[in-house]
Design an enzyme around this catalytic site. Structure first.
Site, short mmCIF file in Angstrom:
data_model
loop_
_atom_site.label_atom_id
_atom_site.label_comp_id
_atom_site.label_asym_id
_atom_site.label_seq_id
_atom_site.Cartn_x
_atom_site.Cartn_y
_atom_site.Cartn_z
N ASN A 9 0.75 -1.53 0.24
CA ASN A 9 0.36 0.44 0.03
C ASN A 9 1.28 1.31 0.00
O ASN A 9 1.42 2.21 1.03
CB ASN A 9 -0.75 -0.15 1.12
CG ASN A 9 -1.36 0.96 1.33
OD1 ASN A 9 -1.60 1.54 0.55
ND2 ASN A 9 -1.91 1.23 2.84
N LYS A 11 0.30 3.54 -0.74
CA LYS A 11 -1.03 5.16 0.30
C LYS A 11 -0.10 6.97 -0.21
O LYS A 11 -0.31 6.29 -1.71
CB LYS A 11 -0.11 5.70 2.02
CG LYS A 11 -0.27 4.57 2.60
CD LYS A 11 0.03 4.78 4.24
CE LYS A 11 0.58 3.64 4.56
NZ LYS A 11 -0.13 3.73 6.16
N HIS A 96 -9.62 1.33 4.96
CA HIS A 96 -8.42 1.24 5.48
C HIS A 96 -8.20 1.99 7.06
O HIS A 96 -9.44 3.09 7.12
CB HIS A 96 -6.90 1.41 4.84
CG HIS A 96 -5.82 1.98 5.16
ND1 HIS A 96 -5.31 2.64 5.87
CD2 HIS A 96 -4.20 1.12 5.16
CE1 HIS A 96 -4.37 1.96 6.68
NE2 HIS A 96 -3.98 1.04 6.01
N GLU A 98 -6.43 4.32 8.44
CA GLU A 98 -6.65 5.76 7.89
C GLU A 98 -7.88 6.61 6.99
O GLU A 98 -8.33 7.44 7.20
CB GLU A 98 -5.65 6.14 6.78
CG GLU A 98 -4.34 5.71 7.49
CD GLU A 98 -3.32 5.20 7.03
OE1 GLU A 98 -2.89 5.34 5.21
OE2 GLU A 98 -2.62 4.83 7.45
N GLU A 168 -4.63 -5.24 10.55
CA GLU A 168 -4.45 -4.27 10.21
C GLU A 168 -4.11 -4.06 11.84
O GLU A 168 -4.80 -2.83 12.19
CB GLU A 168 -3.91 -3.56 9.97
CG GLU A 168 -4.20 -3.60 8.50
CD GLU A 168 -3.60 -2.72 7.19
OE1 GLU A 168 -2.24 -3.08 6.18
OE2 GLU A 168 -4.23 -1.94 6.51
C1 PEP Z 1 -0.32 -0.02 6.47
O1 PEP Z 1 -0.89 1.37 6.25
O2 PEP Z 1 -1.74 -0.89 5.91
C2 PEP Z 1 0.43 -0.70 7.21
C3 PEP Z 1 0.20 -1.27 7.11
O3 PEP Z 1 1.82 0.82 6.76
P1 PEP Z 1 2.88 0.14 7.73
O4 PEP Z 1 3.59 -1.36 7.20
O5 PEP Z 1 3.89 1.25 7.13
O6 PEP Z 1 2.85 0.12 9.17
#
Ligand code: PEP
Length: 254
Positions: A9, A11, A96, A98, A168
Site C-alpha cells: 500500500n 498510500k 483502511h 486511515e 491491521e
Molecule cells: C498499512 O498502511 O497498511 C500499513 C500496514 O503500513 P505500515 O506497514 O507502514 O505500518
C-alpha cells in the site's frame, strides 16, 4: 493450501514516474518468485500508467487504495469502481484504518463500497483492526467482530472468493511497532472463526487473511510462519524495492 499474498500500500506517495519505476522494480523482482501473489496499490494518479508499464504476462496485480460506492454521478472527488477496472486494477483496498480514522468511514459505508467494488468485478482487500485503546480496554474481539460482520454483510459465499481480509492493528500501522507473531495469530484465528460463523467452514478455510502493521524484512518470516497468516499488507516497507523484494521472498523455514 492458501496461496500467500504480499501487497504493498503506497498510500499518498510517488509521482507517476516514480510509481512506474518502483512498479517495474517490483515486477522484475517477481521473476523468480513462485507460489506468492503480489499486489501493489499506487495512488490513483499513477494507476493507469503503472498498468501500462507492467508486463501483460507479469505477476504483479494492481490495486487502488479506495473507491466510492456508486457507479457514477455527482460525487465530486470520488472514484467509481468501474473507473478502477478501466485503469487496470484487479483489486481495491477498502476500510483502511486511515480511511476510517481520518475520513470518518463507517462499517456501513465500507460495506456499500465492498458490494459496489465486487459488482464491478474488483477483488476487495477489506481492512479491519483495533486501536490501542480498544485493545487495552478489552474490546478488541468486539471491534473485529463488528468490522468483519458489518463489512461483509450481505455477501454470498461465492463473492467471498473475491475477498481478502487484512488484519491491521491500528497501533502497529506506521509506528514501527509490530504485533508479535502470537498476537497476529490470535487475531487471525479469531477472524477465521468469525467467517466460519458468518458463512461456513469451507469459506473460512479458503479466505486469505493478511497481516498489516509495520511488516519489515526482519519480521515477515515470523509472521508468515503462523498458521492463519496468509500474507502481508505492507505500507512503509513497500516503498523500498529491496525491502519489498525481501518481504515477497519471505521464508518460513526454521
Ligand atoms: C498499512 O498502511 O497498511 C500499513 C500496514 O503500513 P505500515 O506497514 O507502514 O505500518
Amino acid at each position: 493450501m492458501r496461496t500467500p499474498i504480499i501487497a504493498g500500500n503506497w498510500k499518498m506517495h510517488k509521482t507517476i514516474n516514480e510509481a512506474v519505476e518502483l512498479a517495474s522494480s517490483v515486477s522484475d523482482a517477481t521473476a523468480v518468485l513462485d507460489g506468492v501473489e503480489v499486489i501493489i496499490a499506487p495512488p490513483f494518479t499513477a494507476l493507469s500508467r503503472v498498468a501500462e508499464a507492467l508486463p501483460a504476462d507479469g505477476r504483479v496485480q494492481l490495486a487502488a487504495q479506495n473507491c466510492y460506492c456508486e457507479g457514477q454521478g455527482a460525487y465530486t472527488g470520488e472514484v467509481a469502481p468501474a473507473m478502477l477496472v478501466d485503469a487496470g486494477c484487479s483489486h481495491v483496498i477498502l476500510g483502511h484504518s486511515e480511511r476510517r480514522q481520518l475520513f470518518g468511514e463507517s462499517n456501513e459505508l465500507i460495506n456499500r463500497k465492498t458490494h459496489a467494488a465486487l459488482d464491478a468485478g474488483l477483488r476487495v482487500i477489506l481492512c479491519i483492526g483495533e486501536t490501542l485503546d480498544e485493545r487495552e480496554s478489552g474490546r478488541m474481539f468486539e471491534v473485529l467482530k463488528d468490522q468483519t460482520a458489518e463489512g461483509l454483510k450481505g455477501l454470498t459465499p461465492e463473492q467471498m472468493d473475491q475477498v481478502v481480509i487484512a488484519y491491521e492493528p491500528v497501533w502497529a500501522i506506521g509506528t514501527g511497532r509490530t504485533a508479535s507473531a502470537d498476537q497476529a495469530e490470535e487475531a487471525h484465528s479469531f477472524v477465521r472463526g468469525l467467517i466460519a460463523g458468518l458463512f461456513d467452514k469451507p469459506v473460512s478455510e479458503k479466505v486469505r487473511i493478511l497481516y498489516g502493521g509495520s511488516v519489515k524484512p526482519d519480521n515477515v518470516d515470523g509472521l508468515m510462519a503462523q498458521q492463519n497468516v496468509d500474507g502481508a499488507l505492507v505500507g512503509g516497507a513497500s516503498l523500498k524495492a529491496d525491502d519489498f523484494a525481501r518481504i515477497m521472498n519471505f521464508s518460513v523455514e526454521a
